[in-house]
Write a protein that holds these residues in place. Structure first.
Motif, PDB file in Angstrom:
ATOM      1  N   LEU A  23       0.825  -1.211   0.000  1.00 51.45           N
ATOM      2  CA  LEU A  23       0.000   0.000   0.000  1.00 51.45           C
ATOM      3  C   LEU A  23       0.858   1.259   0.000  1.00 51.45           C
ATOM      4  N   PHE A  24       1.905   1.267   0.817  1.00 51.24           N
ATOM      5  CA  PHE A  24       2.790   2.429   0.849  1.00 51.24           C
ATOM      6  C   PHE A  24       3.452   2.661  -0.509  1.00 51.24           C
ATOM      7  N   ALA A  25       3.833   1.577  -1.174  1.00 49.91           N
ATOM      8  CA  ALA A  25       4.468   1.695  -2.482  1.00 49.91           C
ATOM      9  C   ALA A  25       3.491   2.210  -3.530  1.00 49.91           C
ATOM     10  N   GLU A  26       2.244   1.759  -3.430  1.00 49.81           N
ATOM     11  CA  GLU A  26       1.230   2.138  -4.422  1.00 49.81           C
ATOM     12  C   GLU A  26       0.676   3.539  -4.184  1.00 49.81           C
ATOM     13  N   LYS A  27       0.392   3.856  -2.896  1.00 48.82           N
ATOM     14  CA  LYS A  27      -0.336   5.094  -2.590  1.00 48.82           C
ATOM     15  C   LYS A  27       0.491   6.135  -1.848  1.00 48.82           C
ATOM     16  N   GLY A  28       1.617   5.718  -1.285  1.00 46.35           N
ATOM     17  CA  GLY A  28       2.394   6.623  -0.443  1.00 46.35           C
ATOM     18  C   GLY A  28       1.959   6.512   1.008  1.00 46.35           C
ATOM     19  N   PRO A 101       9.442  -5.264  -7.355  1.00 44.83           N
ATOM     20  CA  PRO A 101       8.501  -4.212  -7.735  1.00 44.83           C
ATOM     21  C   PRO A 101       8.227  -3.161  -6.656  1.00 44.83           C
ATOM     22  N   LEU A 102       8.219  -3.568  -5.392  1.00 47.04           N
ATOM     23  CA  LEU A 102       7.874  -2.631  -4.326  1.00 47.04           C
ATOM     24  C   LEU A 102       9.034  -1.750  -3.885  1.00 47.04           C
ATOM     25  N   ALA A 103      10.265  -2.239  -4.025  1.00 49.80           N
ATOM     26  CA  ALA A 103      11.400  -1.538  -3.427  1.00 49.80           C
ATOM     27  C   ALA A 103      11.625  -0.122  -3.977  1.00 49.80           C
ATOM     28  N   PRO A 104      11.683   0.082  -5.290  1.00 44.84           N
ATOM     29  CA  PRO A 104      11.949   1.449  -5.768  1.00 44.84           C
ATOM     30  C   PRO A 104      10.917   2.481  -5.311  1.00 44.84           C
ATOM     31  N   PRO A 105       9.599   2.221  -5.446  1.00 42.92           N
ATOM     32  CA  PRO A 105       8.666   3.241  -4.954  1.00 42.92           C
ATOM     33  C   PRO A 105       8.723   3.424  -3.433  1.00 42.92           C
ATOM     34  N   LEU A 106       9.038   2.359  -2.698  1.00 41.00           N
ATOM     35  CA  LEU A 106       9.183   2.493  -1.248  1.00 41.00           C
ATOM     36  C   LEU A 106      10.386   3.353  -0.895  1.00 41.00           C
ATOM     37  N   VAL A 107      11.482   3.161  -1.615  1.00 35.14           N
ATOM     38  CA  VAL A 107      12.670   3.981  -1.376  1.00 35.14           C
ATOM     39  C   VAL A 107      12.362   5.448  -1.664  1.00 35.14           C
ATOM     40  N   SER A 171      15.765   5.311 -10.738  1.00 37.32           N
ATOM     41  CA  SER A 171      15.425   5.130 -12.156  1.00 37.32           C
ATOM     42  C   SER A 171      14.306   4.118 -12.329  1.00 37.32           C
ATOM     43  N   ALA A 172      14.331   3.050 -11.536  1.00 36.69           N
ATOM     44  CA  ALA A 172      13.255   2.052 -11.624  1.00 36.69           C
ATOM     45  C   ALA A 172      11.918   2.648 -11.212  1.00 36.69           C
ATOM     46  N   ALA A 173      11.954   3.592 -10.267  1.00 32.21           N
ATOM     47  CA  ALA A 173      10.706   4.206  -9.779  1.00 32.21           C
ATOM     48  C   ALA A 173      10.180   5.287 -10.715  1.00 32.21           C
ATOM     49  N   THR A 174      11.055   5.899 -11.506  1.00 29.30           N
ATOM     50  CA  THR A 174      10.637   7.076 -12.285  1.00 29.30           C
ATOM     51  C   THR A 174      10.741   6.927 -13.794  1.00 29.30           C
ATOM     52  N   THR A 175      11.435   5.893 -14.272  1.00 33.52           N
ATOM     53  CA  THR A 175      11.648   5.745 -15.719  1.00 33.52           C
ATOM     54  C   THR A 175      10.940   4.506 -16.237  1.00 33.52           C
ATOM     55  N   PRO A 176       9.861   4.661 -17.010  1.00 37.18           N
ATOM     56  CA  PRO A 176       9.158   3.495 -17.550  1.00 37.18           C
ATOM     57  C   PRO A 176      10.106   2.638 -18.404  1.00 37.18           C
ATOM     58  N   GLY A 177      10.014   1.339 -18.191  1.00 37.31           N
ATOM     59  CA  GLY A 177      10.822   0.418 -18.978  1.00 37.31           C
ATOM     60  C   GLY A 177      12.221   0.189 -18.439  1.00 37.31           C
ATOM     61  N   PHE A 178      12.610   0.932 -17.406  1.00 38.39           N
ATOM     62  CA  PHE A 178      13.953   0.732 -16.838  1.00 38.39           C
ATOM     63  C   PHE A 178      13.951  -0.569 -16.042  1.00 38.39           C
TER      64      PHE A 178
END
Length: 198
Positions: A23-28, A101-107, A171-178
């Protein structure tokens, strides 16, 4: 008095952290509610608060729970016979979660929250300081062994090594396809060419 089964307690705690991390990764952090965590975990608020006093404590625990494994890996790296191999293995270890999948947005979310929360900033800084110290020590050993350029300052260089690893996450969190998995080989090549250049 009811006794608590430590294994069940730990499993339940890990379950809560897993659903909360999603949830934190998806919604903050701010947009995730305790009610949503309870629903995803399949438990009441009263039951949830038996494990964690509040949502902030859950968020902190998401980043604290890997500390023991990381400390062990840092110690293994420092005790290794070959500092260059140990450094590359440590880079792989620190970079590996970027492919989850969860780690970059969580970071990314942790970086945002740490800017607002001095206690979280201190927690994350301690982890970063441990990584930095281990990498600097390995760089010193590798230089002493003639494996890398002895003219490099180990502390400054450790900062750059960690910055390159962090780029996999951002880059994984902000760049599509990375794809961080595909980029680890490039990271290792960059480090080899930079560190071993004389």
């Amino acid at each position: 008095m009811r006794t608590v089964d430590p294994a069940k307690h730990q499993a339940r705690r890990r379950h809560i952290l897993g659903v909360a991390a999603s949830l934190f990764a998806e919604k903050g952090f701010e947009r995730t509610t305790t009610a949503e965590i309870c629903k995803a975990a399949g438990m009441s608020a009263g039951n949830l608060f038996h494990y964690f006093p509040n949502k902030r404590a859950i968020f902190f625990a998401v980043f604290e729970d890997d500390g023991e494994d990381k400390a062990e890996r840092l110690a293994q790296a420092l005790a290794a016979d070959d500092p260059w191999d140990a450094l590359m293995e440590l880079v792989d270890f620190l970079a590996a979660p970027a492919a989850e999948p969860l780690a970059p947005p969580l970071v990314m979310e942790a970086m945002v929250q740490a800017y607002r929360d001095a206690e979280l900033d201190a927690l994350l800084s301690r982890g970063n300081a441990d990584e930095h110290a281990a990498i600097a020590a390995l760089l010193t050993k590798a230089a002493d062994a003639g494996q890398i350029d002895p003219g490099l300052d180990p502390n400054d260089t450790a900062t750059w090594v960690l910055a390159l690893i962090a780029t996999l996450y951002t880059s994984a969190a902000t760049t599509p396809g990375f794809d961080p998995t595909e980029q680890v080989a490039t990271l290792r090549l960059i480090l080899r060419r930079f560190l071993q250049a004389t």
